[in-house]
Design an enzyme around this catalytic site. Structure first.
Site, PDB file in Angstrom:
ATOM      1  CB  THR A  91      14.054  -4.024   1.240  1.00  9.97           C
ATOM      2  OG1 THR A  91      13.986  -4.201   2.668  1.00  9.97           O
ATOM      3  CG2 THR A  91      12.856  -3.206   0.766  1.00  9.97           C
ATOM      4  CB  SER A  99       9.314  -3.144   4.764  1.00  6.20           C
ATOM      5  OG  SER A  99      10.159  -2.972   3.639  1.00  6.20           O
ATOM      6  CD  GLU A 101      17.881  -2.101   3.104  1.00  8.66           C
ATOM      7  OE1 GLU A 101      18.814  -1.458   2.603  1.00  8.66           O
ATOM      8  OE2 GLU A 101      16.915  -2.532   2.406  1.00  8.66           O
ATOM      9  CD  GLU A 132       8.024 -11.912  -4.505  1.00  4.41           C
ATOM     10  OE1 GLU A 132       8.036 -12.653  -3.514  1.00  4.41           O
ATOM     11  OE2 GLU A 132       7.372 -12.157  -5.533  1.00  4.41           O
ATOM     12  CB  ILE A 191      -0.637  -4.537  -7.780  1.00  5.26           C
ATOM     13  CG1 ILE A 191      -0.874  -3.880  -6.409  1.00  5.26           C
ATOM     14  CG2 ILE A 191      -1.127  -5.983  -7.785  1.00  5.26           C
ATOM     15  CD1 ILE A 191      -0.060  -4.477  -5.276  1.00  5.26           C
ATOM     16  CD  GLU A 235      -2.889  -1.119   2.377  1.00  2.11           C
ATOM     17  OE1 GLU A 235      -2.850  -0.137   3.143  1.00  2.11           O
ATOM     18  OE2 GLU A 235      -3.713  -2.052   2.486  1.00  2.11           O
TER      19      GLU A 235
END
Length: 397
Positions: free
Chosen positions: A380, A142, A382, A378, A169, A137
């Site tokens: 990050t 994340s 991090e 999918e 998306i 969104e």
């Protein structure tokens, strides 16, 4: 198909014959059909319907699904092999397949009712229609637990009423997109945390608006849109899995999807090697091929080293998945390493090509533009490091 990892990692680099045959078939398809055409689609920001239809005829969208639902009876390892070979030539085509399978069809296969599977999977496996997964969104990337899209069950009509928006998306607005599975808050848990569920929203449902395609840095021949939901009503039966289990379900889907992205990233990294070797053998400077220079040789050798190691990481993770073994850490390792070396190889391949590497007519320019998103989508880099540390038992907040 015979598992490539029957008793441990073993000879994971040696593929059983049926896997190798599939790999060779897709390699030929990518070079003969995708490579000559994809540049024009990419530069015109057009979705490659012709290529997608052919992938459907080949059964690629149905690879990891049972034959009873129109699939090929293969597994996730086979899917990842295909993604690597496609991405060696183009990532837009590869991500269209990856998202169509792991994000579009897989949630229904993993968690859907028998009725949902029989309604949607046969056409999705045939590549006749695409599905998408609406998770991210505008104010929730994340932190997927911060979902703001809501779904209220109207008991009078036995319908979900959905309001909210999603962004970034993939496959959500093509002419053959049939549905988006949306995560939404459907209630509150006793501790106050949101109860998140997954709900199928068919394309064309009143109140469901699909925005124009994004103007992107890369993946320009793939479809990426923002979605909005204004009092969108769908039957209560469109719930995927259990109410309140949407968050846990999407975590499983993302774990699997990270392996697929790692395979795609490996393909891009290997494609950089392929193009650099070819260019180094044909481009001449100071009266000799530039590949005769040790500086170029070392760059290409390092690129090959990274691509080879990356392949081992995703194959290990995929083998664990199909063997029914824990794979969360290995998936995160594969996704993290493969995405970062894809960016490095793309940069180095551009350097090998010199000024021509900056020209869009050369595939490495496309690879360079496509590589960065692999460190973001999918999960990050991090997030992957957080997951790996957590799996190792390192204390977290």
């Amino acid at each position: 198909m015979t598992s490539p990892r029957p008793g441990g990692l073993g000879n994971a680099h040696r593929l059983p014959e049926e896997y190798e045959q599939l790999r060779r078939t897709v390699e030929e398809f990518a070079h003969d059909l995708v490579a000559p055409k994809i540049g024009e689609f990419y530069e015109n920001h057009e979705f490659p319907y012709e290529i997608v239809r052919e992938m459907g005829r080949m059964g690629l969208f149905g690879l990891p699904f049972p034959e009873e639902y129109g699939g090929m009876g293969g597994d996730y390892f086979a899917l990842c092999l295909v993604l690597e070979e496609l991405a060696r030539v183009d990532s837009s085509v590869a991500i269209t397949l990856e998202a169509g399978v792991s994000l579009g069809a897989m949630p229904i296969f993993r968690f859907g009712t028998e009725e949902q599977k029989r309604e949607w999977l046969p056409r999705m496996c045939a590549g006749e229609v695409l599905g998408a997964f609406g998770l991210t969104e505008p104010e929730c990337g994340s932190d997927a637990g911060g979902t703001r899209t809501t779904a209220r069950l109207d008991e009078a009509t036995d319908e979900w009423v959905i309001n909210g928006s999603k962004c970034f998306i993939t496959n959500s607005g093509t002419d053959i997109t049939a549905l988006v599975t949306v995560t939404a808050v459907t209630g509150r848990k006793p501790d106050g945390r949101p109860e998140i569920s997954a709900i199928i929203v068919p394309s064309g449902t009143p109140g469901f608006t699909v925005a124009a395609p994004y103007s992107k840095v890369g993946w320009n021949a793939s479809d990426t849109r923002e979605l909005s939901f204004a009092d969108v009503r769908v039957p209560a039966a469109n719930l995927v899995g259990e109410a309140g289990r949407g968050y846990a379900q999407f975590l499983r889907i993302l774990d699997e999807g990270r392996i697929a992205i790692a395979a795609l990233a490996t393909g891009l990294a290997q494609g950089c090697v392929d193009q650099s070797v070819s260019y180094a053998n044909t481009r001449k400077a100071f009266g000799k091929p530039i590949g005769a220079n040790q500086a170029i040789q070392f760059k290409i050798a390092d690129m090959e080293m990274r691509a080879h190691t990356s392949r081992l990481t995703w194959r290990d993770a995929a083998s664990r998945l199909v063997a029914g073994e824990p794979f969360k850490k290995e998936a995160a390792l594969a996704k993290l390493y493969s995405s970062e070396i894809a960016v490095t190889n793309a940069r180095e391949a551009t350097q090998v090509h010199g000024g021509y590497g900056f020209m869009n007519e050369y595939p490495v320019a496309r690879f360079w533009r496509d590589s960065k998103i692999l460190e973001i989508g999918e999960g990050t880099s991090e997030v992957q490091r957080m997951l790996i540390a957590r799996e190792l038992g390192v204390p977290s907040n």
